[in-house]
Design an enzyme around this catalytic site. Structure first.
Site, short mmCIF file in Angstrom:
data_model
loop_
_atom_site.label_atom_id
_atom_site.label_comp_id
_atom_site.label_asym_id
_atom_site.label_seq_id
_atom_site.Cartn_x
_atom_site.Cartn_y
_atom_site.Cartn_z
CB CYS A 108 -22.31 -10.41 9.54
SG CYS A 108 -21.77 -9.15 10.71
N GLY A 209 -11.58 -13.47 0.35
CA GLY A 209 -10.52 -13.74 1.33
C GLY A 209 -9.15 -13.80 0.69
CB ALA A 232 -13.96 -6.51 2.07
#
Length: 484
Positions: A108, A209, A232
């Site tokens: 994070c 990614g 994500a």
């Protein structure tokens, strides 16, 4: 039965999962995980959970993990952020019976992680990370995994991954961006870093990614050799990404809302998901965007979704033959498709800025601004400055809060135990003590209770004696009457 490790863990427990939904704060809740699993996802993570809060708050545990049992929601990995080995392991022990592995968040990059000292801001503290993973590997009945961001230097990233593997990490997810690459400065993730890590370790590796569609997944696996690929943003804009489909937005939205009826979650989660799903359409229908932002009930969200569907169907009915999508989109706005996050210059143009150095500054850069210059402040801070001209946003001038002796949160300035209110309350209750600083008066209330009980006994005693005297008098009168 001994717990599985490495390749055996990925192959048997995780069922050789290739398609993975990332841990996303307030976005990878049960309802969304179930929707994603229906459309190709083979493994899901919970949202990032705060180990300290999970340990002390039963409601937090119930809302995030201890809810209704759902056999469909497996395999599942629970992710924690933490910076203390004991706290991390104690929280993981409470979660291990509800999942297939525990993941330590080391990726994070947000300001909240910097303030709380967790996530990617632990990546330089290798001794601490070793202790956390070693202890977890020793105490837990399920494997420990990690999700990391890379260093700019590939060699350092490889050594970092090898250190985590040696400490006991059984599966590693590598997000191919540094902790500085976030928001409008995210840029492209480095698959070269991911490939180097994959070649250097003997445990399964997931890549994260640059994943916007199924062809990206296949290309990433081919180029890096990873075991699986995590998505994500791509998943949020198209939950059918792993199926290789681009469905109509309202189909996914309606299916998600039906799942939410069965497995409720906070309305803010639902609204955020619809903002992502309808992202391109809401650029066209601005009024409905405002309505979605203001709506207060699930039924209200359903109504906005229905109206968006009707608007799109009407647009389709009036569509001219050969008409192409606008704004350079690969599909029409009512079809689930990738969203490419704009860079700093594009973001400035969207906001009407000139694109100068001042305009390039993003929101997170402003949060880190040490200068109190109002020209460099966010709009919210400028409003505060108008209300209070003497207010300073210089971090060096902010008061430094002492930490609670028990949990590390800011302690009360006048607490007699040097603790935060939550820890102070537990100790004061246990020891029947007072803490005027936190307004906790267990000792005082207990003494008042004892005093009241003694006073009640004092009141009752004369009544009993008077009743006894009266009964004795009656007996004497009766006796005299009998004698006569």
């Amino acid at each position: 039965m001994p717990k599985l490790r490495g390749e055996a863990f990925w192959r048997e427990t995780l069922r050789s999962a290739h398609y993975v939904v990332a841990p996303m704060v307030d976005q990878s809740e049960l309802a969304w995980r179930l929707l994603s699993r229906r459309h190709g996802a083979q493994l899901c993570y919970t949202p990032m959970l705060h180990a300290q809060v999970f340990l002390r708050d039963a409601n937090y545990r119930r809302e995030n993990l201890y809810g209704e049992a759902c056999p469909e929601d497996r395999p599942l990995i629970v992710q924690f952020c933490a910076n203390d080995p004991e706290v991390f392991v104690q929280a993981a022990l409470l979660a291990q019976d509800y999942c297939d592995a525990i993941d330590l968040n080391l990726g994070c990059p947000q300001m909240i992680a910097k303030r709380g000292h967790y996530g990617a801001f632990l990546q330089e503290e290798w001794d601490l990370l070793q202790r956390m993973i070693l202890l977890a590997n020793e105490k837990l009945s399920v494997p420990i995994t990690c999700k990391i961001r890379v260093f700019p230097d590939i060699d350092k990233t490889v050594k970092y991954a090898q250190m985590l593997e040696k400490a006991g990490c059984q599966l590693l997810t590598v997000h191919g961006r540094t902790k500085e690459q976030k928001g409008p400065l995210a840029g492209v993730a480095s698959w070269e870093h991911i490939q180097a890590v994959r070649n250097a370790v003997n445990i399964p590796v997931f890549a994260n990614g640059n994943i916007q569609c199924l062809s990206d997944v296949e290309e990433c696996i081919r180029k890096t050799g990873v075991h699986g690929v995590m998505s994500a943003e791509g998943n949020l804009h198209n939950p059918a990404l792993f199926e290789g489909r681009n469905p109509l937005v309202w189909e996914m939205a309606e299916e998600y809302l039906e799942i939410v009826r069965k497995y409720p979650c906070p309305l803010s989660y639902v609204r955020a998901h619809l903002f992502k799903l309808w992202h391109h359409t809401l650029q066209v229908y601005h009024q409905l965007r405002e309505e979605l932002a203001k709506v207060k009930t699930l039924e209200g969200i359903v109504d906005v979704n229905r109206e968006l569907k009707l608007r799109c169907q009407e647009e389709i009915a009036n569509q001219k033959e050969g008409e192409k999508p606008k704004e350079g989109l690969p599909f029409f706005h009512w079809i689930c498709q990738p969203y490419i996050r704009p860079g700093p210059k594009e973001r400035c143009r969207e906001n009407g800025d000139s694109g100068t150095e001042k305009g390039v500054r993003g929101k997170r850069a402003l949060e880190e601004e040490e200068d109190g210059n109002s020209e460099l402040l966010s709009k919210n801070k400028q409003k505060k400055k108008l209300r209070n001209p003497n207010k300073s946003f210089d971090p060096s001038l902010k008061p430094k809060y002492a930490k609670c002796d028990q949990c590390g949160n800011p302690k009360g300035n006048k607490c007699v135990f040097n603790m935060c209110r939550g820890c102070c309350k537990k100790r004061a209750f246990k020891e029947v003590a007072d803490c005027p600083g936190h307004g906790l008066l267990f000792k005082t209330k207990y003494e008042k209770s004892l005093s009241w009980q003694h006073s009640q006994r004092g009141i009752q005693t004369p009544e009993i004696s008077q009743r006894g005297d009266a009964e004795a008098g009656e007996t004497a009168v009766l006796k005299e009457a009998g004698d006569s």
